[in-house]
Design a protein around this motif. Structure first.
Motif, PDB file in Angstrom:
ATOM      1  N   GLU A  20      12.140   1.388   3.049  1.00 47.54           N
ATOM      2  CA  GLU A  20      13.008   1.564   1.885  1.00 47.54           C
ATOM      3  C   GLU A  20      12.554   0.553   0.830  1.00 47.54           C
ATOM      4  O   GLU A  20      12.679  -0.662   1.033  1.00 47.54           O
ATOM      5  CB  GLU A  20      14.452   1.330   2.289  1.00 47.54           C
ATOM      6  N   LEU A  21      12.018   1.031  -0.276  1.00 47.34           N
ATOM      7  CA  LEU A  21      11.439   0.166  -1.298  1.00 47.34           C
ATOM      8  C   LEU A  21      12.506  -0.290  -2.289  1.00 47.34           C
ATOM      9  O   LEU A  21      13.342   0.510  -2.737  1.00 47.34           O
ATOM     10  CB  LEU A  21      10.333   0.891  -2.050  1.00 47.34           C
ATOM     11  N   HIS A  22      12.478  -1.580  -2.628  1.00 46.36           N
ATOM     12  CA  HIS A  22      13.403  -2.147  -3.621  1.00 46.36           C
ATOM     13  C   HIS A  22      12.591  -2.763  -4.755  1.00 46.36           C
ATOM     14  O   HIS A  22      11.720  -3.597  -4.519  1.00 46.36           O
ATOM     15  CB  HIS A  22      14.300  -3.206  -2.975  1.00 46.36           C
ATOM     16  N   MET A  23      12.891  -2.336  -5.973  1.00 48.45           N
ATOM     17  CA  MET A  23      12.118  -2.759  -7.143  1.00 48.45           C
ATOM     18  C   MET A  23      12.856  -3.839  -7.936  1.00 48.45           C
ATOM     19  O   MET A  23      14.054  -4.039  -7.796  1.00 48.45           O
ATOM     20  CB  MET A  23      11.841  -1.560  -8.051  1.00 48.45           C
ATOM     21  N   ARG A  24      12.105  -4.494  -8.801  1.00 50.44           N
ATOM     22  CA  ARG A  24      12.690  -5.499  -9.704  1.00 50.44           C
ATOM     23  C   ARG A  24      13.547  -4.797 -10.759  1.00 50.44           C
ATOM     24  O   ARG A  24      13.247  -3.704 -11.186  1.00 50.44           O
ATOM     25  CB  ARG A  24      11.589  -6.292 -10.415  1.00 50.44           C
TER      26      ARG A  24
ATOM     27  N   VAL B 215       3.478   5.944  -3.099  1.00 50.35           N
ATOM     28  CA  VAL B 215       4.695   6.581  -3.602  1.00 50.35           C
ATOM     29  C   VAL B 215       4.575   6.808  -5.105  1.00 50.35           C
ATOM     30  O   VAL B 215       4.869   7.887  -5.613  1.00 50.35           O
ATOM     31  CB  VAL B 215       5.939   5.725  -3.279  1.00 50.35           C
ATOM     32  N   HIS B 216       4.127   5.776  -5.813  1.00 51.66           N
ATOM     33  CA  HIS B 216       3.901   5.906  -7.264  1.00 51.66           C
ATOM     34  C   HIS B 216       2.977   4.769  -7.700  1.00 51.66           C
ATOM     35  O   HIS B 216       3.171   3.620  -7.278  1.00 51.66           O
ATOM     36  CB  HIS B 216       5.217   5.834  -8.044  1.00 51.66           C
ATOM     37  N   LYS B 217       2.001   5.084  -8.517  1.00 54.44           N
ATOM     38  CA  LYS B 217       1.002   4.080  -8.899  1.00 54.44           C
ATOM     39  C   LYS B 217       1.608   2.881  -9.615  1.00 54.44           C
ATOM     40  O   LYS B 217       1.020   1.790  -9.608  1.00 54.44           O
ATOM     41  CB  LYS B 217      -0.073   4.727  -9.774  1.00 54.44           C
ATOM     42  N   ASP B 218       2.793   3.062 -10.238  1.00 57.20           N
ATOM     43  CA  ASP B 218       3.417   1.954 -10.974  1.00 57.20           C
ATOM     44  C   ASP B 218       4.338   1.105 -10.108  1.00 57.20           C
ATOM     45  O   ASP B 218       4.814   0.060 -10.556  1.00 57.20           O
ATOM     46  CB  ASP B 218       4.206   2.495 -12.170  1.00 57.20           C
ATOM     47  N   PHE B 219       4.605   1.550  -8.876  1.00 54.85           N
ATOM     48  CA  PHE B 219       5.571   0.832  -8.040  1.00 54.85           C
ATOM     49  C   PHE B 219       5.046  -0.514  -7.560  1.00 54.85           C
ATOM     50  O   PHE B 219       5.818  -1.441  -7.339  1.00 54.85           O
ATOM     51  CB  PHE B 219       5.967   1.684  -6.829  1.00 54.85           C
ATOM     52  N   ALA B 220       3.735  -0.617  -7.358  1.00 57.71           N
ATOM     53  CA  ALA B 220       3.182  -1.848  -6.782  1.00 57.71           C
ATOM     54  C   ALA B 220       3.515  -3.063  -7.642  1.00 57.71           C
ATOM     55  O   ALA B 220       3.831  -4.139  -7.116  1.00 57.71           O
ATOM     56  CB  ALA B 220       1.675  -1.709  -6.618  1.00 57.71           C
ATOM     57  N   GLY B 221       3.477  -2.905  -8.967  1.00 63.35           N
ATOM     58  CA  GLY B 221       3.723  -4.040  -9.845  1.00 63.35           C
ATOM     59  C   GLY B 221       5.169  -4.463  -9.927  1.00 63.35           C
ATOM     60  O   GLY B 221       5.464  -5.594 -10.334  1.00 63.35           O
ATOM     61  N   SER B 222       6.100  -3.588  -9.539  1.00 61.35           N
ATOM     62  CA  SER B 222       7.522  -3.917  -9.662  1.00 61.35           C
ATOM     63  C   SER B 222       8.224  -4.053  -8.309  1.00 61.35           C
ATOM     64  O   SER B 222       9.446  -4.219  -8.263  1.00 61.35           O
ATOM     65  CB  SER B 222       8.230  -2.843 -10.497  1.00 61.35           C
ATOM     66  N   LEU B 223       7.470  -4.017  -7.220  1.00 64.19           N
ATOM     67  CA  LEU B 223       8.071  -4.120  -5.880  1.00 64.19           C
ATOM     68  C   LEU B 223       8.564  -5.543  -5.605  1.00 64.19           C
ATOM     69  O   LEU B 223       7.811  -6.512  -5.741  1.00 64.19           O
ATOM     70  CB  LEU B 223       7.042  -3.705  -4.824  1.00 64.19           C
ATOM     71  N   ARG B 224       9.842  -5.663  -5.230  1.00 60.08           N
ATOM     72  CA  ARG B 224      10.407  -6.965  -4.845  1.00 60.08           C
ATOM     73  C   ARG B 224      10.302  -7.175  -3.350  1.00 60.08           C
ATOM     74  O   ARG B 224       9.763  -8.171  -2.874  1.00 60.08           O
ATOM     75  CB  ARG B 224      11.880  -7.053  -5.260  1.00 60.08           C
ATOM     76  N   TYR B 225      10.854  -6.238  -2.606  1.00 61.84           N
ATOM     77  CA  TYR B 225      10.831  -6.332  -1.148  1.00 61.84           C
ATOM     78  C   TYR B 225      11.114  -4.945  -0.602  1.00 61.84           C
ATOM     79  O   TYR B 225      11.293  -3.974  -1.349  1.00 61.84           O
ATOM     80  CB  TYR B 225      11.884  -7.333  -0.643  1.00 61.84           C
ATOM     81  N   ALA B 226      11.136  -4.824   0.703  1.00 62.02           N
ATOM     82  CA  ALA B 226      11.468  -3.547   1.344  1.00 62.02           C
ATOM     83  C   ALA B 226      12.331  -3.817   2.557  1.00 62.02           C
ATOM     84  O   ALA B 226      12.364  -4.929   3.095  1.00 62.02           O
ATOM     85  CB  ALA B 226      10.196  -2.808   1.745  1.00 62.02           C
ATOM     86  N   ARG B 227      13.060  -2.801   2.980  1.00 62.02           N
ATOM     87  CA  ARG B 227      13.741  -2.834   4.278  1.00 62.02           C
ATOM     88  C   ARG B 227      12.990  -1.872   5.191  1.00 62.02           C
ATOM     89  O   ARG B 227      12.563  -0.804   4.757  1.00 62.02           O
ATOM     90  CB  ARG B 227      15.204  -2.452   4.137  1.00 62.02           C
TER      91      ARG B 227
ATOM     92  N   ASP C 227       0.833  -1.205   0.000  1.00 58.71           N
ATOM     93  CA  ASP C 227       0.000   0.000   0.000  1.00 58.71           C
ATOM     94  C   ASP C 227       0.871   1.260   0.000  1.00 58.71           C
ATOM     95  O   ASP C 227       0.530   2.260  -0.644  1.00 58.71           O
ATOM     96  CB  ASP C 227      -0.919   0.001   1.218  1.00 58.71           C
ATOM     97  N   VAL C 228       1.974   1.216   0.730  1.00 50.98           N
ATOM     98  CA  VAL C 228       2.905   2.345   0.736  1.00 50.98           C
ATOM     99  C   VAL C 228       3.455   2.559  -0.671  1.00 50.98           C
ATOM    100  O   VAL C 228       3.523   3.698  -1.167  1.00 50.98           O
ATOM    101  CB  VAL C 228       4.057   2.117   1.732  1.00 50.98           C
ATOM    102  N   ALA C 229       3.851   1.466  -1.334  1.00 52.53           N
ATOM    103  CA  ALA C 229       4.403   1.568  -2.686  1.00 52.53           C
ATOM    104  C   ALA C 229       3.408   2.225  -3.636  1.00 52.53           C
ATOM    105  O   ALA C 229       3.783   3.041  -4.483  1.00 52.53           O
ATOM    106  CB  ALA C 229       4.801   0.181  -3.193  1.00 52.53           C
TER     107      ALA C 229
END
Length: 345
Positions: free
Chosen positions: A341-345, A304-316, A299-301
């Motif tokens: 801290e969001l980490h993307m694919r 931050v940006h509507k496109d982030f949810a589909g490319s989110l791998r994991y977070a710290r 939900d945070v992703a």
């Protein structure tokens, strides 16, 4: 005949309730109509949905070609951490309260109906803002036709009464009746106050039977306590009207009791602040994203940006329920004050 609503319909209905503006609400209504089971048990609901679609389509279309938009905007897009509607009878001090809490330029006068259109303003609480919408007064013989649409985006309501007015009990009853006629229910059930309770279950059942009824958690604000009303007046008001809303005594004139309102709304709406950081950089502690309790890293992703949810791998994550820098998945529940801290694919 039971409605037997499908999961797809329930998903569309949930999206309708969460919609932030009229265009999103219209899209959700069309999904509801598309996915609702078509049988005798849903005929009334289908008709209601079609009526709502027609109404919203006309509102979004605006005036006919050649006409000008001269009227006020009656629906305020939700802003800040939550939207709270200020309701009350004439001369209860609602607009004065709005000015004191938000610094707005709402019209104030010693005569009724000085507020004619929704007036937004921001109440600062710590490092977030709550959007307060000052609305025209409600009485037994006065109710704006567009009130239902204006209340649709609201997360809660503040019902303001002049506790020094001998007729305040009659005003409260009239307001509750007028709102109920238009499928708006003020309730004492707040997100932080027991969603698992039997009463909360009853609200959910009622909402399932009537998805267009608006249920608003409500705070009763007894204004003008500087006029020395009897300390028991709030208790008597609640007993005579039968309302069980939590109550705060304040004075918009002297400022007494106003400091407690922001904290109450923040806590009872279960607002969660999440701060973000880029890898190798400090967190942005002055710009939290706001969600509700139970929200996830995913939900945070999305915020931050509507496109982030589909490319989110994991977070710290850093916070009270994790060790510093712990790797968490997209479904990890965030808590107030967490850093992500969001980490993307």
């Amino acid at each position: 005949m039971p409605a037997n609503l499908s999961p797809d319909y329930k998903k569309a209905e949930q999206a309708f309730r969460a919609a932030r503006d009229e265009s999103e609400r219209l899209a959700s209504l069309k999904d509801m109509l598309r996915t609702i089971p078509k049988h005798k048990g849903t005929e009334h609901l289908q008709a209601d949905i079609k009526s709502r679609i027609k109404q919203l389509t006309e509102e979004l279309a605006g005036p006919r070609k050649g006409a000008a938009r001269t009227g006020p905007v009656h629906v305020i897009r939700r802003g800040g951490a939550a939207q709270i509607a200020l309701l009350g009878p004439p001369n209860a001090g609602k607009s004065s309260l709005h000015v004191q809490l938000t610094g707005s330029r709402a019209d104030i006068g010693p005569y009724p109906h000085t507020t004619h259109a929704p007036m937004p303003g921001m109440l600062a609480y710590e490092d977030i803002h709550l959007q307060l919408i000052d609305l025209p007064p409600i009485s037994a013989d006065f109710f704006e036709s567009w009130f239902v649409s204006a209340l649709q985006p609201a997360d809660a309501a503040v019902l303001v009464v002049d506790i020094s007015d001998p007729e305040c009990t009659d005003h409260v009853v009239a307001i509750l009746d007028r709102l109920d006629e238009r499928k708006i229910t003020l309730t004492d059930i707040w997100p932080a106050g027991g969603q698992a309770s039997a009463d909360a279950g009853e609200v959910e059942d009622a909402r399932a039977l009537d998805p267009f009824r608006v249920f608003l958690p409500t705070l009763l604000v007894a204004n003008k306590i500087d006029r020395n009303p009897d300390p028991e007046d709030i208790k008597v008001l609640k007993e005579l009207t039968g309302v069980t809303f939590p109550a705060h005594a304040v004075s918009a004139g002297s400022g007494q009791g106003l400091d407690a309102l922001g904290r109450f709304l923040f806590e009872q709406l279960n607002i969660v602040r999440v701060y973000t950081k880029a890898p190798g950089k400090p967190a942005e502690m002055d710009r939290p994203f706001t969600l509700r309790a139970g929200a996830s890293v995913l939900d945070v992703a999305r915020l931050v940006h509507k496109d982030f949810a589909g490319s989110l791998r994991y977070a710290r994550a850093w916070g009270g329920n994790v060790f510093d820098g712990q790797q968490v998945g997209p479904e990890h529940a965030v808590e107030d004050g967490d850093i992500v801290e969001l980490h993307m694919r």
